[in-house]
Write a protein that holds these residues in place. Structure first.
Motif, PDB file in Angstrom:
ATOM      1  N   ARG A 454       1.028  -0.903   0.051  1.00 39.59           N
ATOM      2  CA  ARG A 454       0.126  -0.105   0.571  1.00 39.59           C
ATOM      3  C   ARG A 454       0.793   1.459  -0.173  1.00 39.59           C
ATOM      4  O   ARG A 454       0.351   2.615  -0.769  1.00 39.59           O
ATOM      5  CB  ARG A 454      -0.720  -0.360   1.077  1.00 39.59           C
ATOM      6  N   ASP A 463      -4.836   4.466  -9.281  1.00 39.54           N
ATOM      7  CA  ASP A 463      -6.114   4.968  -8.500  1.00 39.54           C
ATOM      8  C   ASP A 463      -6.169   3.497  -8.445  1.00 39.54           C
ATOM      9  O   ASP A 463      -6.625   2.099  -9.309  1.00 39.54           O
ATOM     10  CB  ASP A 463      -6.942   6.003  -9.465  1.00 39.54           C
ATOM     11  N   TYR A 464      -7.818   2.892  -6.982  1.00 41.51           N
ATOM     12  CA  TYR A 464      -8.545   2.088  -7.168  1.00 41.51           C
ATOM     13  C   TYR A 464     -10.061   2.353  -8.023  1.00 41.51           C
ATOM     14  O   TYR A 464     -10.074   3.212  -7.882  1.00 41.51           O
ATOM     15  CB  TYR A 464      -8.633   1.624  -6.229  1.00 41.51           C
ATOM     16  N   ASP A 466     -13.525   0.617  -8.304  1.00 37.23           N
ATOM     17  CA  ASP A 466     -14.775  -0.411  -8.302  1.00 37.23           C
ATOM     18  C   ASP A 466     -14.734  -1.045  -9.262  1.00 37.23           C
ATOM     19  O   ASP A 466     -15.017  -0.387 -10.275  1.00 37.23           O
ATOM     20  CB  ASP A 466     -16.207   0.344  -7.162  1.00 37.23           C
ATOM     21  N   GLY A 533      -4.328  -8.028  -2.043  1.00 35.59           N
ATOM     22  CA  GLY A 533      -3.922  -7.229  -1.917  1.00 35.59           C
ATOM     23  C   GLY A 533      -2.359  -6.783  -2.008  1.00 35.59           C
ATOM     24  O   GLY A 533      -1.819  -5.725  -1.337  1.00 35.59           O
ATOM     25  N   LEU A 537      -0.942  -4.672  -6.546  1.00 35.47           N
ATOM     26  CA  LEU A 537      -0.509  -3.714  -6.001  1.00 35.47           C
ATOM     27  C   LEU A 537       1.305  -2.825  -6.480  1.00 35.47           C
ATOM     28  O   LEU A 537       1.544  -1.553  -7.351  1.00 35.47           O
ATOM     29  CB  LEU A 537      -0.131  -2.912  -4.114  1.00 35.47           C
ATOM     30  N   TYR A 552      -4.815   1.243 -13.290  1.00 32.28           N
ATOM     31  CA  TYR A 552      -5.384   1.609 -12.007  1.00 32.28           C
ATOM     32  C   TYR A 552      -5.810  -0.359 -11.299  1.00 32.28           C
ATOM     33  O   TYR A 552      -4.846  -0.729 -11.853  1.00 32.28           O
ATOM     34  CB  TYR A 552      -7.377   1.257 -12.697  1.00 32.28           C
ATOM     35  N   LEU A 553      -6.652  -0.313 -10.041  1.00 35.46           N
ATOM     36  CA  LEU A 553      -5.624  -2.089  -8.929  1.00 35.46           C
ATOM     37  C   LEU A 553      -7.732  -2.140  -9.016  1.00 35.46           C
ATOM     38  O   LEU A 553      -8.760  -0.754  -8.605  1.00 35.46           O
ATOM     39  CB  LEU A 553      -5.726  -1.610  -7.860  1.00 35.46           C
ATOM     40  N   ALA A 555     -10.069  -2.510  -6.709  1.00 36.30           N
ATOM     41  CA  ALA A 555     -10.542  -2.891  -5.729  1.00 36.30           C
ATOM     42  C   ALA A 555     -11.170  -4.346  -5.195  1.00 36.30           C
ATOM     43  O   ALA A 555     -11.054  -4.353  -4.041  1.00 36.30           O
ATOM     44  CB  ALA A 555     -11.518  -1.515  -4.821  1.00 36.30           C
TER      45      ALA A 555
END
Length: 753
Positions: A454, A463-464, A466, A533, A537, A552-553, A555
């Motif tokens: 993180r 950015d994450y 959803d 996680g 990342l 992008y990740l 989430a």
């Protein structure tokens, strides 16, 4: 829908592509079945064609030049996979003329520039067989704002009148190279006639090196595809070019450039392959395709940088990291001494498990790049342990070591300077055949790894998203607005045990090491996911700094689940089920032959067998009597051969079917051409039938065309070591070459670059 930034102006190439696509869509609405067109439908289509022809700025001479050796030059603008709705721009010098000919399909011509005189004739049978009569029916002069509609049985002549060169849009119900029944007459009175073949060459719009360079530095999506075989591509290419070889393009393009409306520029050495590749892409549904004028040779002639090697952006990235972040390193002599002294050292090999198995340091542990932060706590729980990261050369050693440093592990970390190449150069031995065993992190180690990951991702500024935003991205992709790549970065075993539908497997370390093999579209969206996680990342952080794409990740946790219904485990490899269909639809499929039949043919000594997959695989084992050839060299090779039949072979038969179909198409007008077949199931099926293989390189006809040969593969130690030194010297100069090229993608966190 995502709009371009306010400062981004659509390139003329893309403006033209959109105008052509809108025209084709309009024609489909008024003429839904090109095989059953009515006069009123054709008149409606003619009105649409006149509207497109009025956009003269889209058909400028810089994009559509008259070929100096072809007074009549044809450019393809659009064509369906089955050849329907074929649109061309026809150029001609003043006075260019065509004798009386028919089309066997409807045709519409509209003027862009110049004036084209059409004399139309009716054809009736003559008194003698093979000698028909032509009767003049009408004259139509086609210039800007006018058009002519011709029925399938109409015969006409064309002549450019006046002193100006001409440019006219020609629109057909079926492509010119799919009309074998066309004829041309000896005179306007008729008489004898013969088959009227298609144009000897069909070109595609060109872009200049200046325009391409602006696009590569811009904000809009673009894919630059080098269509030479991998070995020739590695010898010299443009930095941002991804490799998509002409004769393998049907298999690779769906994964490399998934969005059909992506702006694509095709490049080769000198335009000798690029126009054919552009034609394939057009027929496969890509609507915004052009060719780099002059190819790589022209690019270099203008004083621009060309690069050799493979995965160059990623390897240059590693050198920039070491140069700007001063990544610590240890040389092989010091490492060997410390290991021999029994010091507390853990050496981790950051390559893939397959590469680790092939060769590695005798005392190293397999820990692929994306797994480093995730699993290092199990291998080096004591913060006093010295961690050394190695690979075969430099890149993954540097990136891996810096990954651990940026993640904040308390251990001392260094990369092994020059990796296993330097180890061998020092006279030491490697270990072979070792199996990778990845230690699973315990709860405490996993929690710590997540905290470190993180911190890394926060520094990189990724950015994450959803599920709702991912759905919006997917909607943009479905609408053809933006390109989207979704990657699951876990291990192959984890991916195959269950993954989200539609997500591709791309182990994180390889995604950073060989980004150009996974993502062909610059400025595309890339979304990464894992279930822990950590791995997504750290991978995303490096991709963000490597640049060229939006990262992008996802989430939502990617919990293990059953494989998607109907989605085979084979989807982790280059050929998915959907790609197999596209391979076979592009041309009429060539006949296949089973292994026992081929064995009988070989015994009769009237069959040539060509293996076209990979030279390395051929050397390891091939059908007895087969020769190896890079696919794009086959037409020239067969021109000097005479055989009853030819059988094309690849590892699993997929590439062989594609190549055989293309070869069959190219040879269709040669009365002496052999029958072309593909071996069903390929070399695997041959072995499964209990038939033996030969080995060795004696039958290799095309050298290293198909791949860049690693020095590791050289048997001669002196040649191998010379190759190592040349490779390492090359990597070390990449930073300077990037600066000469003006490359601007790489942006490291916390540095001024």
């Amino acid at each position: 829908m995502t709009q371009l930034p306010p400062t981004a102006k659509l390139a003329v190439q893309t403006q033209r592509a959109r105008a052509v696509a809108a025209f084709i869509a309009g024609v489909r609405a008024v003429l839904p079945d090109p095989a059953r067109a009515t006069p009123s439908q054709l008149e409606a289509a003619a009105a649409l064609l006149r509207g497109l022809a009025a956009r003269t700025e889209l058909f400028d001479a810089s994009s559509f030049a008259l070929h100096p050796e072809r007074p009549g030059t044809i450019y393809r603008l659009a064509e369906d996979t089955d050849g329907a709705y074929a649109l061309y721009l026809s150029l001609g010098e003043a006075g260019k003329a065509q004798p009386p000919h028919d089309h066997t399909t409807w045709a519409i011509i509209a003027g862009v520039r110049g004036e084209e005189r059409n004399e139309v004739y009716a054809r009736t049978p003559g008194a003698e067989p093979g000698r028909d009569v032509l009767t003049h029916v009408r004259r139509v002069d086609v210039a800007q704002g006018s058009s002519i509609v011709l029925q399938p049985d109409d015969v006409h002549t064309i002549e450019l009148i006046g002193s100006a060169a001409g440019a006219h849009l020609h629109f057909y119900g079926l492509a010119l190279d799919r009309l074998p029944g066309r004829v041309v007459f000896e005179s306007t009175a008729g008489g004898a006639y013969r088959t009227f073949g298609p144009p000897a060459a069909i070109f595609h719009a060109r872009v200049s090196a200046d325009e391409l360079e602006r696009a590569l530095r811009g904000t809009a999506e673009i894919a630059l595809l080098d269509v030479r075989e991998a070995g020739r591509y590695a010898e010299r290419h443009i930095l941002e070019a991804a490799n998509a070889p002409l004769w393998r393009i049907e298999q690779r393009i769906d994964r490399l450039v998934p969005r059909r409306g992506t702006r694509i520029v095709v490049v080769d050495e000198d335009e000798s392959l690029a126009h054919e590749a552009a034609g394939k892409l057009t027929r496969l549904g890509y609507t915004d395709v052009a060719v780099l004028a002059g190819g790589t040779r022209g690019w270099a002639a203008d004083g621009r940088e060309v690069f050799w090697g493979t995965n160059v952006p990623s390897k240059a990235f590693g050198e920039v990291i070491e140069h700007e972040k001063h990544t610590p390193w240890i040389d092989v002599d010091e490492l060997a001494a410390r290991v021999a002294a029994g010091e507390d050292i853990v050496v981790v090999d950051s390559r893939t498990p397959e590469e680790f198995n092939h060769f590695t340091l005798p005392f190293s542990h397999s820990l692929p790049g994306a797994e480093l932060v995730y699993r290092i706590g199990e291998l080096a729980p004591d913060p006093k342990t010295f961690v050394v990261v190695n690979c075969a050369g430099r890149t993954r050693s540097i990136v891996g070591a810096q990954t651990l440093i940026d993640a904040g592990i308390p251990n001392k970390v260094a990369s092994l300077k020059n990796g296993t190449m330097e180890w061998l150069l020092s006279g030491r031995e490697l270990a072979y055949g070792r199996q990778a065993a990845l230690a699973e992190p315990g709860p405490a180690s996993l929690a710590q790894a997540r905290e470190r990951a993180r911190a890394v991702i926060a520094a990189a500024g990724v950015d994450y998203i959803d599920a709702a935003r991912l759905a919006a991205f997917e909607a943009d992709a479905a609408a053809g607005e933006r390109s989207l790549y979704r990657f699951d970065v876990r291990t192959r075993e984890e991916y195959e045990s269950g993954h989200l539908p539609g997500w591709r497997w791309a182990p994180g370390g390889q995604l950073v090491q060989a980004t150009d093999e996974y993502v062909g579209t610059r400025r595309a969206r890339v979304v990464l996911a894992d279930h822990d996680g950590v791995r997504a990342l750290t991978t995303a952080a490096w991709l963000r700094q490597l640049g060229a794409v939006e990262v992008y990740l996802f989430a939502a946790p990617l919990a293990p689940q059953a494989a998607a219904p109907g989605e085979p485990a084979r989807s982790v490899t280059l050929e998915s089920g959907a790609e197999r269909v596209r391979v076979l639809r592009h041309r009429d499929p060539a006949p296949v032959v089973r292994a026992p039949v081929l064995e009988a043919w070989l015994a009769a000594a009237d069959t040539l067998v060509y293996d076209v997959d990979r030279r390395q695989s051929y050397v390891r084992g091939h059908v007895p009597g087969a020769r190896y050839a890079a696919p794009d060299r086959l037409p020239a090779l067969l021109a000097s051969e005479r055989a009853r039949r030819v059988v094309i072979v690849s590892e699993d038969g997929v590439l062989a079917q594609s190549v055989a179909a293309e070869l069959q198409w190219q040879l269709r007008r040669d009365a002496h051409a052999p029958a072309v077949h593909a071996l069903q199931g390929g070399t695997r099926a041959w072995q499964a039938a209990g038939l033996g293989l030969d080995s060795g390189a004696a039958g290799v006809l095309t050298g290293d065309d198909d791949q860049d040969i690693s020095p590791y593969l050289l048997d001669d130690v002196a040649a191998r070591n010379a190759g190592f030194r040349a490779y390492l010297d090359w990597e070390l100069q990449l930073v300077a070459q990037l600066e000469r090229a003006g490359a601007q993608d790489i942006r490291l966190c916390g540095t001024a670059r």
